[in-house]
Write an enzyme that holds these catalytic residues in place. Structure first.
Site: not given
Length: 404
Positions: A234, A150, A188, A236
């Protein structure tokens, strides 16, 4: 030593060049030669083989080559895909489990390349930002997969399009999509992409994918691994897209599974090494650290997960391991095997092992780990929850009318 390792040795590759592009070229060629999906591999690979000591005497390499690794390329693949920012191959594993053949992989980290090769028999190419690396991507693959980092874009006063992403790793993903026009892509990223730079980063990404590249891109979805068969909280963001000429105008992300797993299901069955148990001094430090933050109204600090609980997200650094401590009273030998301050705690508090992190990410037990614990924690922390990826990949492939 297995057959693949023997071949590598016979071809004269020294350890110092084990993960360079010569190895990437050769292993990609050996994996794709039967299906004819090789791009620029063939000519380069044959030159490498020709120059090797093994084949100086006129011997020939028997093709197709049979890889005796845990996850070899599939026979009669149903589709092809490429694996960018591949890490240790979590996304590859998910798509390969559904019958796909990976025809190109790229990853810059040397330790990750080692793990990738041990499990898939393929050395990923290096820096995908380099044109010479992109030139090895074969034509005509079906799906592009990428777990890209990112990064913020400099889009002040601009519309936030393709050119505005130059200098970022997303630009390289977009460039490959633009050149090769795959049927679909799967991206992702961390959950924070949605709010990164006040939402401008995601807005730019979607603008590029939808308007500049012309793909149908449904709204991205935050997916939680705990909903897909692994006991890990988690989250995402997943982004999928389809080429406009395929006339796909709807997509539903997979629904969560009804049955949830707990930590108990992934713990090692036998007693683990004393090295995973916290020392009394370190435990004291963690307790004091948590207390200091609690006084400030912060929730930072170590956490012990009950057997019927769900782990926090595993991450590569910081408090990743300390946020996922467990009680395990099976230890019988309290003599330290590493240098520690204090004694081994008698409360049964330990870190999860790399094998348990492997299970938390949904990797099968056959997945080989031959790096240090430090690297293993980093690799699994940086990887993906395979079952969540696979469930989404299945939906994507159904849209492409690929029979599973």
């Amino acid at each position: 030593m297995n057959k693949y390792s023997e071949l590598r040795e016979e071809l004269g590759f020294a350890k110092t060049k084990q993960y360079d592009d010569d190895n990437a070229i050769l292993t990609h060629y050996l994996q794709t030669v039967e299906e004819g999906n090789y791009g620029e591999y063939k000519k380069a690979a044959k030159q490498i083989i020709k120059e090797s000591e093994k084949f100086q005497n006129g011997s020939s390499l028997r093709l197709p080559f049979e890889f005796d690794v845990p996850f070899p390329p599939p026979n009669n693949p149903k589709f092809t895909f490429i694996d960018l920012f591949a890490g240790i191959g979590g996304i590859r594993l998910a798509f390969q489990n559904l019958g796909g053949q990976c025809v190109f992989s790229s990853e810059w980290n040397e330790y990750s390349k080692k793990t990738y090769e041990l499990n898939f028999g393929e050395v990923p190419f290096g820096d995908i930002t380099k044109e010479e690396t992109k030139n090895f991507i074969p034509k005509g693959f079906d799906v592009l997969c990428a777990g890209f980092p990112c990064q913020a874009f400099s889009i002040a006063g601009k519309r936030g399009g393709f050119e505005d992403t130059r200098g970022t790793l997303f630009f390289d993903v977009a460039e490959v999509i633009k050149k090769h026009q795959p049927k679909a892509f799967f991206l992702e990223n961390v959950k924070g992409l949605r709010s990164h730079d006040g939402g401008k980063t995601l807005a730019t990404i979607l603008n590029v994918l939808r308007n500049d590249l012309g793909y149908f891109v449904p709204e991205p979805e935050i997916m939680n691994a705990k909903n897909f068969g692994v006991p890990q909280n988690r989250e995402r963001i997943f982004i999928v897209g389809f080429r406009s000429d395929l006339d796909i105008d709807s997509f539903e992300y997979p629904a969560p599974l009804e049955k949830k797993k707990t930590i108990k299901s992934i713990l090692e069955k036998e007693e683990v090494s004393v090295k995973y148990y916290l020392s009394t001094q370190y435990l004291k430090t963690l307790i004091e650290h948590k207390a200091r933050h609690a006084d400030k109204g912060n929730g930072f600090g170590y956490e012990i997960i009950p057997e019927d609980g769900v782990a926090n997200a595993v991450v590569c650094g910081g408090m990743g391991r300390e946020r996922n401590l467990i009680y395990d009273h099976r230890l019988t030998n309290f003599i330290p095997v590493t240098k520690i301050k204090g004694d081994v705690n008698r409360e049964g508090i330990r870190k999860m092992t790399p094998k348990e992190w492997r299970a938390l990410q949904g990797f099968p037990k056959e997945f080989i780990i031959e790096v240090s614990d430090v690297q293993a924690y980093k690799q699994f922390g940086n990887s993906v929850a395979v079952p969540a990826i696979q469930a989404t990949a299945k939906k994507l492939l159904e849209c492409l009318s690929i029979m599973l």
